[in-house]
Design an enzyme around this catalytic site. Structure first.
Site, PDB file in Angstrom:
ATOM      1  N   SER A 142     -62.060  10.744 -39.663  1.00 28.20           N
ATOM      2  CA  SER A 142     -62.540  10.010 -40.835  1.00 28.20           C
ATOM      3  C   SER A 142     -63.960   9.542 -40.593  1.00 28.20           C
ATOM      4  O   SER A 142     -64.353   9.282 -39.443  1.00 28.20           O
ATOM      5  CB  SER A 142     -61.655   8.784 -41.081  1.00 28.20           C
ATOM      6  OG  SER A 142     -62.221   7.952 -42.075  1.00 28.20           O
ATOM      7  N   TYR A 156     -57.485   1.290 -37.899  1.00 28.30           N
ATOM      8  CA  TYR A 156     -57.501   2.679 -38.374  1.00 28.30           C
ATOM      9  C   TYR A 156     -58.779   3.388 -37.913  1.00 28.30           C
ATOM     10  O   TYR A 156     -58.732   4.507 -37.398  1.00 28.30           O
ATOM     11  CB  TYR A 156     -57.394   2.667 -39.902  1.00 28.30           C
ATOM     12  CG  TYR A 156     -57.683   3.975 -40.596  1.00 28.30           C
ATOM     13  CD1 TYR A 156     -56.710   4.967 -40.693  1.00 28.30           C
ATOM     14  CD2 TYR A 156     -58.930   4.221 -41.186  1.00 28.30           C
ATOM     15  CE1 TYR A 156     -56.974   6.173 -41.346  1.00 28.30           C
ATOM     16  CE2 TYR A 156     -59.201   5.407 -41.837  1.00 28.30           C
ATOM     17  CZ  TYR A 156     -58.218   6.382 -41.917  1.00 28.30           C
ATOM     18  OH  TYR A 156     -58.484   7.561 -42.565  1.00 28.30           O
TER      19      TYR A 156
END
Ligand code: NAP
Length: 247
Positions: A142, A156
């Protein structure tokens, strides 16, 4: 025969990737955790177009379930040639004061340990060291690994930092054995993951901040994944493609 496993293939980026790989001639294993209906829909969409696909329920954070999934793929589809490590989770947006050990461990179990376990089993099948044919792995990281997701989910973001390092290390480790390992880092993509963070419309709130001033579609990420797995990328390993609208 090209055989691909897409973890988290039932929805979002994984769904788009499973469908695109099937169009490109892969037999596809569509892994999911809970949503059997969504996974079956992806399988039906693929088989309706004349390609082969199976849905497999398995929690990638569970070692036994991962091993069983790879056994099933070998039996029903043949030797794996491509792994898309895509299944990922995040929880409600929060600053660090409210992050519990339980939550952090859950994020790491799926987003990091799960990726490692699937890489391990894929390498066992693909590596020329073990008599395999070689193959390709794409890890879905990401933009958060670069940006840190402050105020939203740095747990995350940190898990995705680990995915980046996994990509670098594994690509170097298995390059001599015919396996290429690469990574895509999506930015703001229209999927249901943002609802898990408590803000379904997050992409629309933030898109104006991007140089391209729009969110991305899962299909745009799938294109990069499919290219990295393809023979067109035959000299590419340990590489990262940012799909984040310019940020
Ligand atoms: P999504 O729409 O929320 O879909 C998540 C998928 O992962 C579902 O298929 C889900 O299965 C599966 N899954 C979740 N936990 C699992 C587990 N433990 N074992 C097996 N499968 C599991 O997510 P997405 O947005 O497409 O995200 C896919 C990947 O892209 C993730 O790694 C995410 O971090 C990354 N990413 C997304 C964005 C974005 O803006 N969307 C940006 C950057 C990176 P069920 O259907 O059964 O629940």
């Amino acid at each position: 025969m090209k055989v691909a496993l897409v973890t988290g293939g039932s929805r979002g980026i994984g769904r788009a990737t499973a469908i695109l790989l099937a169009e490109q001639g892969y037999r596809v294993a569509v892994n999911y955790l809970n949503n059997a209906q969504a996974a079956q829909k992806v399988v039906n969409e693929i088989t309706a177009r004349g390609s082969q696909a199976i849905a497999i329920q398995a929690d990638i954070a569970d070692e036994q379930q991962v091993v069983a999934m790879f056994t099933q793929i070998a039996r029903e589809l043949g030797p794996l040639t491509a792994l898309v490590n895509n299944a990922g989770i995040l929880f409600t947006q929060s600053t660090i004061e409210n992050l519990t050990a339980e939550r952090i461990n859950q994020v790491m179990s799926t987003n990091v340990t799960g990726y490692f376990l699937c890489c391990r089993e894929a390498v066992k099948v693909m590596s020329k060291k073990h008599g395999g044919q070689g193959g390709g792995i794409v890890n879905v990281s990401s933009a958060a690994s670069r940006l840190g997701a402050p105020g939203e989910y740095i747990d995350y973001a940190a898990s995705k930092g680990a995915v980046d390092t996994l990509t670098t290390g594994l690509s170097l480790e298995v390059a001599p054995y015919g396996i290429r390992v690469n990574c895509v880092r999506p930015g703001l993509i229209y999927t249901e993951i943002h609802a898990s963070g408590g803000e379904p419309d997050r992409v629309d709130r933030l898109k104006a901040n991007l140089p391209m001033q729009r969110g991305g579609e899962p299909e745009e990420v799938a294109e990069a994944i499919a290219w990295l797995l393809s023979d067109s990328a035959s000299y590419v390993t340990g590489s990262f493609i940012d799909l984040a609208g310019g940020r």
